[in-house]
Motif scaffolding. Structure first.
Motif, PDB file in Angstrom:
ATOM      1  N   ALA A  27       8.292   0.364   0.387  1.00 54.52           N
ATOM      2  CA  ALA A  27       6.834   0.187   0.447  1.00 54.52           C
ATOM      3  C   ALA A  27       6.153   1.457   0.955  1.00 54.52           C
ATOM      4  CB  ALA A  27       6.478  -1.003   1.330  1.00 54.52           C
ATOM      5  N   GLN A  28       6.739   2.092   1.972  1.00 54.72           N
ATOM      6  CA  GLN A  28       6.155   3.329   2.501  1.00 54.72           C
ATOM      7  C   GLN A  28       6.174   4.416   1.427  1.00 54.72           C
ATOM      8  OE1 GLN A  28       4.458   2.323   4.996  1.00 54.72           O
ATOM      9  NE2 GLN A  28       5.194   3.544   6.702  1.00 54.72           N
ATOM     10  N   ILE A  29       7.295   4.566   0.764  1.00 55.00           N
ATOM     11  CA  ILE A  29       7.414   5.601  -0.268  1.00 55.00           C
ATOM     12  C   ILE A  29       6.445   5.322  -1.417  1.00 55.00           C
ATOM     13  CG2 ILE A  29       8.954   6.596  -2.013  1.00 55.00           C
ATOM     14  CD1 ILE A  29      11.218   6.250   0.091  1.00 55.00           C
ATOM     15  N   ALA A  30       6.344   4.069  -1.823  1.00 56.24           N
ATOM     16  CA  ALA A  30       5.420   3.714  -2.911  1.00 56.24           C
ATOM     17  C   ALA A  30       3.984   4.067  -2.525  1.00 56.24           C
ATOM     18  CB  ALA A  30       5.543   2.234  -3.240  1.00 56.24           C
ATOM     19  N   ILE A  36      -0.493  10.481  -2.913  1.00 53.09           N
ATOM     20  CA  ILE A  36      -0.336  11.780  -3.573  1.00 53.09           C
ATOM     21  C   ILE A  36      -1.088  11.810  -4.901  1.00 53.09           C
ATOM     22  CG2 ILE A  36       1.322  13.292  -4.761  1.00 53.09           C
ATOM     23  CD1 ILE A  36       3.347  12.481  -2.517  1.00 53.09           C
ATOM     24  N   VAL A  37      -0.892  10.805  -5.741  1.00 52.72           N
ATOM     25  CA  VAL A  37      -1.574  10.833  -7.041  1.00 52.72           C
ATOM     26  C   VAL A  37      -3.079  10.662  -6.866  1.00 52.72           C
ATOM     27  CG1 VAL A  37       0.447  10.156  -8.397  1.00 52.72           C
ATOM     28  CG2 VAL A  37      -1.124   8.387  -7.600  1.00 52.72           C
ATOM     29  N   SER A  38      -3.497   9.942  -5.832  1.00 53.15           N
ATOM     30  CA  SER A  38      -4.932   9.776  -5.570  1.00 53.15           C
ATOM     31  C   SER A  38      -5.559  11.094  -5.141  1.00 53.15           C
ATOM     32  CB  SER A  38      -5.158   8.721  -4.485  1.00 53.15           C
ATOM     33  OG  SER A  38      -4.708   7.463  -4.918  1.00 53.15           O
ATOM     34  N   MET A  39      -4.820  11.885  -4.372  1.00 56.90           N
ATOM     35  CA  MET A  39      -5.328  13.190  -3.920  1.00 56.90           C
ATOM     36  C   MET A  39      -5.460  14.161  -5.085  1.00 56.90           C
ATOM     37  SD  MET A  39      -3.120  13.947  -0.526  1.00 56.90           S
ATOM     38  CE  MET A  39      -2.708  12.607   0.575  1.00 56.90           C
ATOM     39  N   ASN A  40      -4.779  13.879  -6.166  1.00 60.00           N
ATOM     40  CA  ASN A  40      -4.734  14.799  -7.293  1.00 60.00           C
ATOM     41  C   ASN A  40      -5.371  14.227  -8.548  1.00 60.00           C
ATOM     42  OD1 ASN A  40      -3.126  17.146  -6.247  1.00 60.00           O
ATOM     43  ND2 ASN A  40      -1.768  15.465  -5.724  1.00 60.00           N
ATOM     44  N   GLY A  78       5.282  15.700   1.814  1.00 57.41           N
ATOM     45  CA  GLY A  78       6.019  16.897   1.406  1.00 57.41           C
ATOM     46  C   GLY A  78       7.310  16.550   0.687  1.00 57.41           C
ATOM     47  N   ALA A  79       8.035  15.575   1.235  1.00 55.55           N
ATOM     48  CA  ALA A  79       9.313  15.177   0.628  1.00 55.55           C
ATOM     49  C   ALA A  79       9.110  14.590  -0.766  1.00 55.55           C
ATOM     50  CB  ALA A  79      10.032  14.178   1.530  1.00 55.55           C
ATOM     51  N   GLN A  80       8.095  13.744  -0.916  1.00 58.09           N
ATOM     52  CA  GLN A  80       7.862  13.122  -2.219  1.00 58.09           C
ATOM     53  C   GLN A  80       7.310  14.113  -3.232  1.00 58.09           C
ATOM     54  OE1 GLN A  80       8.896  10.089  -3.321  1.00 58.09           O
ATOM     55  NE2 GLN A  80       9.964  10.206  -1.364  1.00 58.09           N
ATOM     56  N   MET A  81       6.442  15.016  -2.782  1.00 61.16           N
ATOM     57  CA  MET A  81       5.901  16.021  -3.704  1.00 61.16           C
ATOM     58  C   MET A  81       7.013  16.919  -4.237  1.00 61.16           C
ATOM     59  SD  MET A  81       2.187  17.010  -2.164  1.00 61.16           S
ATOM     60  CE  MET A  81       1.683  17.931  -3.613  1.00 61.16           C
ATOM     61  N   ALA A  82       8.031  17.127  -3.427  1.00 56.67           N
ATOM     62  CA  ALA A  82       9.142  17.985  -3.834  1.00 56.67           C
ATOM     63  C   ALA A  82      10.005  17.349  -4.922  1.00 56.67           C
ATOM     64  CB  ALA A  82      10.013  18.327  -2.620  1.00 56.67           C
ATOM     65  N   VAL A  83       9.996  16.021  -5.008  1.00 58.30           N
ATOM     66  CA  VAL A  83      10.875  15.363  -5.978  1.00 58.30           C
ATOM     67  C   VAL A  83      10.133  14.704  -7.141  1.00 58.30           C
ATOM     68  CG1 VAL A  83      12.705  14.979  -4.283  1.00 58.30           C
ATOM     69  CG2 VAL A  83      10.989  13.185  -4.658  1.00 58.30           C
ATOM     70  N   MET A  84       8.816  14.559  -7.041  1.00 56.49           N
ATOM     71  CA  MET A  84       8.069  13.900  -8.107  1.00 56.49           C
ATOM     72  C   MET A  84       7.907  14.825  -9.312  1.00 56.49           C
ATOM     73  SD  MET A  84       5.118  11.777  -6.037  1.00 56.49           S
ATOM     74  CE  MET A  84       4.392  11.030  -7.499  1.00 56.49           C
ATOM     75  N   THR A  85       8.256  14.301 -10.464  1.00 60.12           N
ATOM     76  CA  THR A  85       8.083  15.038 -11.718  1.00 60.12           C
ATOM     77  C   THR A  85       6.718  14.675 -12.306  1.00 60.12           C
ATOM     78  OG1 THR A  85       8.998  13.255 -13.060  1.00 60.12           O
ATOM     79  CG2 THR A  85      10.575  14.873 -12.148  1.00 60.12           C
ATOM     80  N   PRO A  86       6.242  15.421 -13.295  1.00 60.28           N
ATOM     81  CA  PRO A  86       5.004  15.036 -13.972  1.00 60.28           C
ATOM     82  C   PRO A  86       5.081  13.606 -14.537  1.00 60.28           C
ATOM     83  CG  PRO A  86       5.534  17.292 -14.513  1.00 60.28           C
ATOM     84  CD  PRO A  86       6.714  16.735 -13.747  1.00 60.28           C
ATOM     85  N   SER A  87       6.250  13.232 -15.040  1.00 63.60           N
ATOM     86  CA  SER A  87       6.439  11.872 -15.544  1.00 63.60           C
ATOM     87  C   SER A  87       6.299  10.846 -14.413  1.00 63.60           C
ATOM     88  CB  SER A  87       7.807  11.749 -16.203  1.00 63.60           C
ATOM     89  OG  SER A  87       8.041  10.424 -16.628  1.00 63.60           O
ATOM     90  N   ASP A  88       6.879  11.153 -13.247  1.00 62.63           N
ATOM     91  CA  ASP A  88       6.741  10.272 -12.081  1.00 62.63           C
ATOM     92  C   ASP A  88       5.273  10.108 -11.709  1.00 62.63           C
ATOM     93  OD1 ASP A  88       9.507   9.998 -11.739  1.00 62.63           O
ATOM     94  OD2 ASP A  88       9.623  11.664 -10.302  1.00 62.63           O
ATOM     95  N   ARG A  89       4.548  11.219 -11.721  1.00 65.80           N
ATOM     96  CA  ARG A  89       3.132  11.174 -11.349  1.00 65.80           C
ATOM     97  C   ARG A  89       2.338  10.285 -12.306  1.00 65.80           C
ATOM     98  NH1 ARG A  89       1.821  15.321  -7.548  1.00 65.80           N
ATOM     99  NH2 ARG A  89       3.559  16.752  -7.318  1.00 65.80           N
ATOM    100  N   ALA A  90       2.628  10.384 -13.589  1.00 71.02           N
ATOM    101  CA  ALA A  90       1.928   9.553 -14.576  1.00 71.02           C
ATOM    102  C   ALA A  90       2.255   8.076 -14.372  1.00 71.02           C
ATOM    103  CB  ALA A  90       2.290   9.998 -15.989  1.00 71.02           C
ATOM    104  N   THR A  91       3.526   7.780 -14.171  1.00 70.64           N
ATOM    105  CA  THR A  91       3.953   6.396 -13.953  1.00 70.64           C
ATOM    106  C   THR A  91       3.344   5.840 -12.672  1.00 70.64           C
ATOM    107  OG1 THR A  91       6.028   6.794 -15.116  1.00 70.64           O
ATOM    108  CG2 THR A  91       5.974   4.905 -13.615  1.00 70.64           C
TER     109      THR A  91
END
Length: 125
Positions: A27-30, A36-40, A78-91
């Motif tokens: 839940a925290q990670i979600a 992150i996606v809201s900030m961007n 920081g940890a999530q931004m390092a592993v999120m791909t563009p596909s992850d961001r869209a999903t």
């Protein structure tokens, strides 16, 4: 019996700080990912985008803090931004938008229910 109960309570209270209840829960990670996606949000989303982004970020960060006021949001972002791909961001963007819309509808319904029950009144601005 009383001695065993006191010992159990003491043991649990001493173990508490060793294992945070919500460290990196799903839940925290979600919610971090939604922040992150809201900030961007893309600027081409229109004039309401900055306000929607701010509300969304505050909503998700509030949920995170509600679960664990001492959670290291900055490190988690920081940890999530390092592993999120563009596909992850869209999903994640689709998932987060859906969740915000559902929460918005629930809040609107709550307001209507309270209004209909006479618990709140509409005042002109």
């Amino acid at each position: 019996m009383m001695r065993a109960t006191v010992a159990s309570v003491l043991a649990v209270s001493l173990l508490g700080p060793l294992a945070p209840a919500h460290a990196d829960s799903a839940a925290q990670i979600a919610d971090i990912r939604c922040a992150i996606v809201s900030m961007n949000l893309p600027k081409e989303e229109g004039e309401a985008a900055p306000t929607a982004a701010m509300i969304s970020v505050m909503f998700f960060l509030g949920r995170i803090e509600g679960r664990d006021p001492h959670y290291d949001v900055k490190a988690a972002i920081g940890a999530q931004m390092a592993v999120m791909t563009p596909s992850d961001r869209a999903t994640e963007s689709k998932r987060c938008i859906t969740e915000m819309l559902e929460k918005g509808k629930a809040a609107e319904q709550l307001g209507l229910d309270l209004l209909n029950q006479g618990h709140v009144e509409v005042r002109p601005m």
